[in-house]
Motif scaffolding. Sequence first.
Motif, PDB file in Angstrom:
ATOM      1  N   GLU A  19       0.717  -1.215   0.109  1.00 12.99           N
ATOM      2  CA  GLU A  19      -0.069  -0.096  -0.125  1.00 12.99           C
ATOM      3  C   GLU A  19       0.919   1.212   0.064  1.00 12.99           C
ATOM      4  OE1 GLU A  19      -3.470   0.116   0.316  1.00 12.99           O
ATOM      5  OE2 GLU A  19      -3.575   2.519   0.314  1.00 12.99           O
ATOM      6  N   LEU A  20       1.933   1.354   0.849  1.00 13.62           N
ATOM      7  CA  LEU A  20       2.568   2.387   0.883  1.00 13.62           C
ATOM      8  C   LEU A  20       3.641   2.680  -0.360  1.00 13.62           C
ATOM      9  CD1 LEU A  20       4.076   1.673   4.611  1.00 13.62           C
ATOM     10  CD2 LEU A  20       2.548   3.746   3.763  1.00 13.62           C
ATOM     11  N   GLU A  25       5.708   5.793  -1.301  1.00 19.99           N
ATOM     12  CA  GLU A  25       6.608   5.969  -0.091  1.00 19.99           C
ATOM     13  C   GLU A  25       7.837   5.251  -0.273  1.00 19.99           C
ATOM     14  OE1 GLU A  25       5.877   7.799   2.698  1.00 19.99           O
ATOM     15  OE2 GLU A  25       3.691   8.424   2.356  1.00 19.99           O
ATOM     16  N   ARG A 234      -2.897   4.290   5.766  1.00 16.99           N
ATOM     17  CA  ARG A 234      -2.127   5.082   5.034  1.00 16.99           C
ATOM     18  C   ARG A 234      -2.679   6.525   5.276  1.00 16.99           C
ATOM     19  NH1 ARG A 234      -3.861   6.817   0.556  1.00 16.99           N
ATOM     20  NH2 ARG A 234      -4.965   5.075   0.253  1.00 16.99           N
TER      21      ARG A 234
END
Length: 331
Positions: A19-20, A25, A234
């Motif tokens: 997800e990051l 990220e 997030r």
Amino acid sequence: MTVLVTGGAGYIGSHMVWELLDAGESVVVLDRLSTGFEWAVAPEAKLVVGDVADRDLVGRIIRDNKVDAIIHFAGSIVVPESVADPLGYYENNTCKTRTLIETAVREGVPHFIFSSTAAVYGGAGLEPVREDARLAPESPYGLSKLMSEWMLRDAALAHDIRYTALRYFNVAGADPKGRTGQSTPGATHLIKVACETALGKRPFMQVFGKDYPTPDGTCMRDYIHVSDLAAAHRLALQRLRAGGESLVANCGYSHGYSVLEVIDSVRRAFGHDFDVRMGDRRPGDAAAVVANSELARKELGWTPQRDDLDLIVNDALAWERILTTKNSVRT
Ligand code: UFG
């Protein structure tokens, strides 16, 4: 800025890492690989094998990678195991989290996101449970997580650190892109067990109790897709970085499904029947545990994308098939 994900080789942690990364990220994972898998860590993330209570190691990771946020998943998660080994759970979940928070404070990490649980409420009943409901954990697991929440609360009052504790309900499903999923052998969670039975990895499964005070007599739970849960983290990170205050919030969909409804969904996804037997109640199971998730929706701007039992089950079953291939390639 880099996010440190502890337990990033585990079930929920490995979804968080994707997800990051998908959001652009930079991620470093700290995992001792006791239950997680090296292959579950996305190749773009840096993996450090080690313990969250290793002050020197964690301090070095924070400085070397300019970590501005820690998302802390590492810990033990099996409720009956915590009843048999309470001190082990308090050590691994509570004491080590204390050390990690201390290192975060010492190194000046301003943001901390903590993996908490609906088990802090105890038997919640049919009504969706709000964050201000009575806290009455019924297992050392639930208490080990609640004590960590309290340590964070007090540390945030005394030091320059803000936190979000997310209380998960029944996390299930797998990455819709098939990159990771629930891979722990000997799993006890309903959807995983039902998928394994459908695929013939178990000869049969049991429904634990059919005399609960629920519409069909079996227990009701609020099943949340692991990708929606990762998205909530997030958003919590974004909110903390934007200056948001510390927060404790439920993560569930606010409606429950019974054990029989879940099994029916797995039958639909699989397309055939499998051997399901009625068994006795499992000690410690509450009749119903359902989240009130208004706070997460309001404070995090969280809008779940996969709030559909069939979708959760489909993703779980697809992952179970991938896992079969992975395991047969390895052996
Ligand atoms: N169940 C069966 N047969 C099985 C497995 C489970 O009937 O083979 C039933 C259980 O009795 C329960 C429901 O399915 O009624 C869900 O059970 P899980 O083991 O999947 O999950 P739990 O609700 O017991 O536990 C979950 C998390 C815990 C967390 C807890 C908080 O897995 O980590 O919710 O409420 F602590």
